[in-house]
Design a protein around this motif. Structure first.
Motif, PDB file in Angstrom:
ATOM      1  N   ASN A 160      18.634  90.586  50.053  1.00 23.89           N
ATOM      2  CA  ASN A 160      18.310  90.790  48.340  1.00 23.89           C
ATOM      3  C   ASN A 160      18.094  92.004  47.975  1.00 23.89           C
ATOM      4  O   ASN A 160      18.606  92.424  46.926  1.00 23.89           O
ATOM      5  CB  ASN A 160      17.274  89.814  47.949  1.00 23.89           C
ATOM      6  CG  ASN A 160      17.619  88.216  48.096  1.00 23.89           C
ATOM      7  OD1 ASN A 160      18.782  87.885  47.968  1.00 23.89           O
ATOM      8  ND2 ASN A 160      16.772  87.299  48.060  1.00 23.89           N
ATOM      9  N   MET A 161      17.305  92.852  48.721  1.00 21.92           N
ATOM     10  CA  MET A 161      17.079  94.409  48.521  1.00 21.92           C
ATOM     11  C   MET A 161      18.314  95.111  48.705  1.00 21.92           C
ATOM     12  O   MET A 161      18.469  96.083  47.884  1.00 21.92           O
ATOM     13  CB  MET A 161      16.052  94.653  49.644  1.00 21.92           C
ATOM     14  CG  MET A 161      14.629  94.126  49.013  1.00 21.92           C
ATOM     15  SD  MET A 161      13.938  94.536  47.438  1.00 21.92           S
ATOM     16  CE  MET A 161      13.718  96.246  47.578  1.00 21.92           C
ATOM     17  N   ALA A 162      19.422  94.852  49.303  1.00 29.39           N
ATOM     18  CA  ALA A 162      20.638  95.481  49.830  1.00 29.39           C
ATOM     19  C   ALA A 162      21.500  95.223  48.502  1.00 29.39           C
ATOM     20  O   ALA A 162      22.072  96.133  48.101  1.00 29.39           O
ATOM     21  CB  ALA A 162      21.263  95.024  51.037  1.00 29.39           C
ATOM     22  N   ILE A 163      21.467  94.030  47.987  1.00 33.19           N
ATOM     23  CA  ILE A 163      22.402  93.821  46.769  1.00 33.19           C
ATOM     24  C   ILE A 163      21.599  94.483  45.823  1.00 33.19           C
ATOM     25  O   ILE A 163      22.346  95.055  44.875  1.00 33.19           O
ATOM     26  CB  ILE A 163      22.322  92.131  46.630  1.00 33.19           C
ATOM     27  CG1 ILE A 163      23.060  91.496  47.729  1.00 33.19           C
ATOM     28  CG2 ILE A 163      22.743  91.811  45.321  1.00 33.19           C
ATOM     29  CD1 ILE A 163      22.857  89.949  47.441  1.00 33.19           C
ATOM     30  N   LEU A 164      20.399  94.497  45.268  1.00 33.50           N
ATOM     31  CA  LEU A 164      19.715  95.169  44.443  1.00 33.50           C
ATOM     32  C   LEU A 164      19.952  96.719  44.480  1.00 33.50           C
ATOM     33  O   LEU A 164      20.270  97.412  43.521  1.00 33.50           O
ATOM     34  CB  LEU A 164      18.422  94.886  44.180  1.00 33.50           C
ATOM     35  CG  LEU A 164      17.919  93.572  43.785  1.00 33.50           C
ATOM     36  CD1 LEU A 164      16.231  93.370  43.990  1.00 33.50           C
ATOM     37  CD2 LEU A 164      18.306  93.317  42.394  1.00 33.50           C
ATOM     38  N   ALA A 165      19.952  97.213  45.592  1.00 26.97           N
ATOM     39  CA  ALA A 165      20.049  98.759  45.818  1.00 26.97           C
ATOM     40  C   ALA A 165      21.673  98.926  45.558  1.00 26.97           C
ATOM     41  O   ALA A 165      21.939 100.127  44.730  1.00 26.97           O
ATOM     42  CB  ALA A 165      19.850  98.968  47.002  1.00 26.97           C
ATOM     43  N   ILE A 166      22.683  98.161  45.762  1.00 28.21           N
ATOM     44  CA  ILE A 166      24.108  98.461  45.443  1.00 28.21           C
ATOM     45  C   ILE A 166      24.150  98.205  43.935  1.00 28.21           C
ATOM     46  O   ILE A 166      24.798  99.141  43.332  1.00 28.21           O
ATOM     47  CB  ILE A 166      25.027  97.486  46.283  1.00 28.21           C
ATOM     48  CG1 ILE A 166      24.817  97.822  47.777  1.00 28.21           C
ATOM     49  CG2 ILE A 166      26.476  97.480  45.527  1.00 28.21           C
ATOM     50  CD1 ILE A 166      25.631  96.935  48.518  1.00 28.21           C
TER      51      ILE A 166
END
Length: 68
Positions: free
Chosen positions: A56-62
């Motif tokens: 989820n954090m990776a998606i938010l970062a992208i």
């Protein structure tokens, strides 16, 4: 609802949508982790929570990079 929330908070619509998706995908993961703790399989519970939150954090970062 998400469009109104985005306007009120000053966020983009895609960011608010990503937050809703992250919440919706976290809830089943939380249920699995609670069940794993009840069964005494703590490694599975921690791995499940860390894996879900990291994705989820990776998606938010992208999403935040594409907004900027």
């Amino acid at each position: 609802m998400s469009k109104d929330m985005a306007e009120i908070m000053g966020w983009s619509e895609s960011f608010v949508g990503t937050l809703f998706v992250a919440t919706a995908t976290f809830l089943p993961e939380a249920a699995v982790s609670i069940a794993a703790v009840c069964l005494g399989v703590l490694d599975m519970a921690l791995g499940n929570l860390f894996g879900s939150n990291l994705s989820n954090m990776a998606i938010l970062a992208i999403d935040s990079i594409s907004i900027s």
